[in-house]
Design an enzyme around this catalytic site. Structure first.
Site, PDB file in Angstrom:
ATOM      1  N   ARG A 144       0.858  -1.196   0.000  1.00 21.28           N
ATOM      2  CA  ARG A 144       0.000   0.000   0.000  1.00 21.28           C
ATOM      3  C   ARG A 144       0.890   1.242   0.000  1.00 21.28           C
ATOM      4  O   ARG A 144       2.023   1.195   0.508  1.00 21.28           O
ATOM      5  CB  ARG A 144      -0.983  -0.039   1.168  1.00 21.28           C
ATOM      6  CG  ARG A 144      -0.340  -0.109   2.488  1.00 21.28           C
ATOM      7  CD  ARG A 144      -1.287  -0.358   3.628  1.00 21.28           C
ATOM      8  NE  ARG A 144      -0.521  -0.851   4.757  1.00 21.28           N
ATOM      9  CZ  ARG A 144       0.275  -0.122   5.521  1.00 21.28           C
ATOM     10  NH1 ARG A 144       0.407   1.183   5.298  1.00 21.28           N
ATOM     11  NH2 ARG A 144       0.958  -0.656   6.502  1.00 21.28           N
ATOM     12  N   THR A 163      -5.698 -14.556   0.697  1.00 19.81           N
ATOM     13  CA  THR A 163      -6.325 -13.606   1.631  1.00 19.81           C
ATOM     14  C   THR A 163      -7.631 -14.181   2.171  1.00 19.81           C
ATOM     15  O   THR A 163      -8.416 -14.760   1.415  1.00 19.81           O
ATOM     16  CB  THR A 163      -6.605 -12.273   0.893  1.00 19.81           C
ATOM     17  OG1 THR A 163      -5.373 -11.832   0.320  1.00 19.81           O
ATOM     18  CG2 THR A 163      -7.150 -11.213   1.838  1.00 19.81           C
ATOM     19  N   THR A 164      -7.868 -13.989   3.474  1.00 21.82           N
ATOM     20  CA  THR A 164      -9.099 -14.519   4.089  1.00 21.82           C
ATOM     21  C   THR A 164      -9.946 -13.372   4.656  1.00 21.82           C
ATOM     22  O   THR A 164      -9.548 -12.219   4.600  1.00 21.82           O
ATOM     23  CB  THR A 164      -8.768 -15.520   5.214  1.00 21.82           C
ATOM     24  OG1 THR A 164      -8.050 -14.828   6.242  1.00 21.82           O
ATOM     25  CG2 THR A 164      -7.949 -16.684   4.701  1.00 21.82           C
ATOM     26  N   HIS A 194      -4.443 -18.556  16.465  1.00 22.09           N
ATOM     27  CA  HIS A 194      -3.498 -17.808  15.628  1.00 22.09           C
ATOM     28  C   HIS A 194      -2.825 -16.711  16.448  1.00 22.09           C
ATOM     29  O   HIS A 194      -3.337 -16.321  17.499  1.00 22.09           O
ATOM     30  CB  HIS A 194      -4.220 -17.149  14.436  1.00 22.09           C
ATOM     31  CG  HIS A 194      -4.494 -18.089  13.305  1.00 22.09           C
ATOM     32  ND1 HIS A 194      -5.644 -18.851  13.264  1.00 22.09           N
ATOM     33  CD2 HIS A 194      -3.783 -18.397  12.194  1.00 22.09           C
ATOM     34  CE1 HIS A 194      -5.618 -19.588  12.157  1.00 22.09           C
ATOM     35  NE2 HIS A 194      -4.502 -19.340  11.489  1.00 22.09           N
ATOM     36  N   LYS A 239      -3.708 -11.362  13.923  1.00 23.14           N
ATOM     37  CA  LYS A 239      -4.721 -11.795  12.939  1.00 23.14           C
ATOM     38  C   LYS A 239      -5.996 -10.986  13.119  1.00 23.14           C
ATOM     39  O   LYS A 239      -6.470 -10.788  14.239  1.00 23.14           O
ATOM     40  CB  LYS A 239      -4.991 -13.291  13.085  1.00 23.14           C
ATOM     41  CG  LYS A 239      -5.943 -13.806  12.009  1.00 23.14           C
ATOM     42  CD  LYS A 239      -5.914 -15.312  11.897  1.00 23.14           C
ATOM     43  CE  LYS A 239      -6.896 -15.806  10.854  1.00 23.14           C
ATOM     44  NZ  LYS A 239      -6.561 -15.330   9.487  1.00 23.14           N
ATOM     45  N   GLY A 288     -10.123 -18.289   8.118  1.00 24.38           N
ATOM     46  CA  GLY A 288     -10.622 -18.846   6.855  1.00 24.38           C
ATOM     47  C   GLY A 288     -10.475 -20.360   6.845  1.00 24.38           C
ATOM     48  O   GLY A 288     -11.319 -21.077   6.302  1.00 24.38           O
ATOM     49  N   THR A 289      -9.410 -20.856   7.447  1.00 19.81           N
ATOM     50  CA  THR A 289      -9.183 -22.301   7.486  1.00 19.81           C
ATOM     51  C   THR A 289     -10.236 -22.993   8.350  1.00 19.81           C
ATOM     52  O   THR A 289     -10.742 -24.069   7.988  1.00 19.81           O
ATOM     53  CB  THR A 289      -7.775 -22.602   8.041  1.00 19.81           C
ATOM     54  OG1 THR A 289      -6.833 -21.915   7.230  1.00 19.81           O
ATOM     55  CG2 THR A 289      -7.482 -24.088   8.050  1.00 19.81           C
TER      56      THR A 289
HETATM   57  P1  NAD Z   1       0.051  -8.789   7.082  1.00 18.52           P
HETATM   58  O1  NAD Z   1      -0.792  -7.724   7.676  1.00 18.52           O
HETATM   59  O2  NAD Z   1       1.369  -9.107   7.696  1.00 18.52           O
HETATM   60  O3  NAD Z   1       0.322  -8.457   5.525  1.00 18.52           O
HETATM   61  C1  NAD Z   1      -0.594  -7.859   4.655  1.00 18.52           C
HETATM   62  C2  NAD Z   1       0.183  -6.948   3.711  1.00 18.52           C
HETATM   63  O4  NAD Z   1      -0.722  -6.446   2.711  1.00 18.52           O
HETATM   64  C3  NAD Z   1       0.780  -5.718   4.444  1.00 18.52           C
HETATM   65  O5  NAD Z   1       2.130  -5.544   4.050  1.00 18.52           O
HETATM   66  C4  NAD Z   1      -0.112  -4.584   3.944  1.00 18.52           C
HETATM   67  O6  NAD Z   1       0.555  -3.335   3.938  1.00 18.52           O
HETATM   68  C5  NAD Z   1      -0.424  -5.084   2.531  1.00 18.52           C
HETATM   69  N1  NAD Z   1      -1.528  -4.361   1.891  1.00 18.52           N
HETATM   70  C6  NAD Z   1      -2.662  -3.881   2.444  1.00 18.52           C
HETATM   71  N2  NAD Z   1      -3.396  -3.238   1.523  1.00 18.52           N
HETATM   72  C7  NAD Z   1      -2.703  -3.312   0.355  1.00 18.52           C
HETATM   73  C8  NAD Z   1      -2.926  -2.827  -0.958  1.00 18.52           C
HETATM   74  N3  NAD Z   1      -4.011  -2.127  -1.272  1.00 18.52           N
HETATM   75  N4  NAD Z   1      -2.004  -3.101  -1.915  1.00 18.52           N
HETATM   76  C9  NAD Z   1      -0.897  -3.815  -1.638  1.00 18.52           C
HETATM   77  N5  NAD Z   1      -0.610  -4.285  -0.393  1.00 18.52           N
HETATM   78  C10 NAD Z   1      -1.513  -4.038   0.582  1.00 18.52           C
HETATM   79  O7  NAD Z   1      -0.869 -10.093   7.046  1.00 18.52           O
HETATM   80  P2  NAD Z   1      -0.445 -11.634   6.836  1.00 18.52           P
HETATM   81  O8  NAD Z   1      -0.292 -12.289   8.161  1.00 18.52           O
HETATM   82  O9  NAD Z   1       0.673 -11.729   5.833  1.00 18.52           O
HETATM   83  O10 NAD Z   1      -1.811 -12.221   6.219  1.00 18.52           O
HETATM   84  C11 NAD Z   1      -2.375 -11.670   5.044  1.00 18.52           C
HETATM   85  C12 NAD Z   1      -3.635 -12.443   4.665  1.00 18.52           C
HETATM   86  O11 NAD Z   1      -3.290 -13.784   4.311  1.00 18.52           O
HETATM   87  C13 NAD Z   1      -4.676 -12.563   5.789  1.00 18.52           C
HETATM   88  O12 NAD Z   1      -5.964 -12.488   5.210  1.00 18.52           O
HETATM   89  C14 NAD Z   1      -4.412 -13.954   6.345  1.00 18.52           C
HETATM   90  O13 NAD Z   1      -5.545 -14.516   6.977  1.00 18.52           O
HETATM   91  C15 NAD Z   1      -4.083 -14.690   5.086  1.00 18.52           C
HETATM   92  N6  NAD Z   1      -3.314 -15.936   5.265  1.00 18.52           N
HETATM   93  C16 NAD Z   1      -3.650 -16.968   4.454  1.00 18.52           C
HETATM   94  C17 NAD Z   1      -2.926 -18.151   4.489  1.00 18.52           C
HETATM   95  C18 NAD Z   1      -3.248 -19.248   3.506  1.00 18.52           C
HETATM   96  O14 NAD Z   1      -2.586 -20.296   3.508  1.00 18.52           O
HETATM   97  N7  NAD Z   1      -4.221 -19.042   2.615  1.00 18.52           N
HETATM   98  C19 NAD Z   1      -1.849 -18.279   5.384  1.00 18.52           C
HETATM   99  C20 NAD Z   1      -1.509 -17.193   6.196  1.00 18.52           C
HETATM  100  C21 NAD Z   1      -2.251 -16.018   6.109  1.00 18.52           C
END
Ligand code: NAD
Length: 268
Positions: A37, A101-102, A157, A161, A167-168
């Site tokens: 962002r 993303t969840t 978690h 979070k 989501g899981t």
């Molecule tokens: P985090 O907050 O550490 O990271 C999110 C990143 O996205 C940050 O750097 C933030 O600045 C950035 N961001 C926000 N808005 C943005 C935009 N408009 N453009 C670009 N970047 C932007 O979070 P995290 O722990 O890395 O988790 C992120 C997501 O992934 C959550 O929804 C989490 O639940 C999910 N997740 C999913 C799994 C999976 O296996 N599917 C595993 C872990 C986490």
């Protein structure tokens, strides 16, 4: 052959950084670019250094349009609002779009479904092999047992979070509902507080714990009079999610457009 370029949106995040490091170490792909962002402190940082390796001469940008035009695939672990915009861009640029993303609302999910008409989208609330196996096993166990077995999904978690239940946990609840032949929305109890009364037969309950640095723990409990089955998965590192995401991006390379899951990628 040109290297397969994978871009990371949200590359300053916990998962974003892990994804960069995983691409850097993987065969058959390179880091194609990254965004975060506009007010993120990582804007302008070198992507190679952010991945924990050598400088690449590629820096973190804030323009997703530019990123989607420059890569073959994009991995998205950001926020629901960002994800909605990214889904539109993935469709326009026809790049492979991997969504982890969840906490997505219906409108966010609709944008992803729409994108899958035009491009390859792989979406999973959990990208690890272990959880996707647990999902399959949960469905199987729920199918074998009747409603004498109360189903509860418990998750824990880290303290940062933002969405709950995870989501899981919802994905595992869906698997249990599927096995039992019911719609999750009709039987789910997502939280309990106060004088809620006795547990209704057939309910699928959720309990959410938050604290410390826990990468992700999930248990599906089948509790009856006299016995209890507990199926548990514990992620001790985010690396398993990143490895799944990169595997999904590579798998999507030659697939026709459509919405796929990790179960497709893993052949489960
Ligand atoms: P985090 O907050 O550490 O990271 C999110 C990143 O996205 C940050 O750097 C933030 O600045 C950035 N961001 C926000 N808005 C943005 C935009 N408009 N453009 C670009 N970047 C932007 O979070 P995290 O722990 O890395 O988790 C992120 C997501 O992934 C959550 O929804 C989490 O639940 C999910 N997740 C999913 C799994 C999976 O296996 N599917 C595993 C872990 C986490």
């Amino acid at each position: 052959m040109e290297p397969y370029r994978i871009g990371i949106v949200g590359c300053g995040g916990r998962m974003g950084r892990m994804n960069l490091a995983t691409i850097a170490a993987a065969e058959g792909c390179v880091i194609g670019g990254g965004t975060d962002r506009p007010d993120s402190p990582v804007i302008g940082s070198d992507l190679g250094l952010l991945a924990g390796g050598e400088a690449l001469g590629l820096t973190v940008g804030d323009d997703p349009v530019e990123l989607f035009a420059a890569v073959d695939a994009v991995i998205d672990f950001t926020t629901p609002a960002a994800c909605r915009r990214h889904a539109e861009l993935a469709a326009q640029a026809e790049v492979v779009y991997v969504v982890g993303t969840t906490g997505l609302a219906e409108a966010d999910q609709a944008a992803i479904d729409q994108a899958a008409i035009q491009t390859v989208v792989i979406q999973a609330a959990n990208m690890s092999l272990g959880v996707n196996l647990l999902q399959a096993v949960t469905e199987q166990v729920a199918r074998a047992l009747d409603a004498d077995y109360d189903i509860e999904v418990v998750e824990m978690h880290h303290r940062h979070k933002v969405d709950a239940p995870s989501g899981t946990a919802l994905m595992l609840g869906e698997a249990a509902a599927e096995g039992r032949g019911v719609a999750l929305n009709d039987v789910a109890c997502r939280a309990r507080d106060g004088q809620v009364g006795a547990r209704p037969r057939g309910e699928i309950g959720f309990a959410t714990l938050r604290g410390g640095d826990v990468a992700g723990e999930h248990s599906v409990i089948f509790a009856a009079e006299g016995e209890r089955i507990v199926l548990t998965h514990k992620a001790s590192s985010r690396e398993v999610f990143a490895q799944g995401a990169v595997k999904a991006a590579l798998w999507g390379r030659d697939k026709p457009s459509g919405l796929y899951s990790m179960r497709d990628v893993l052949g489960l």
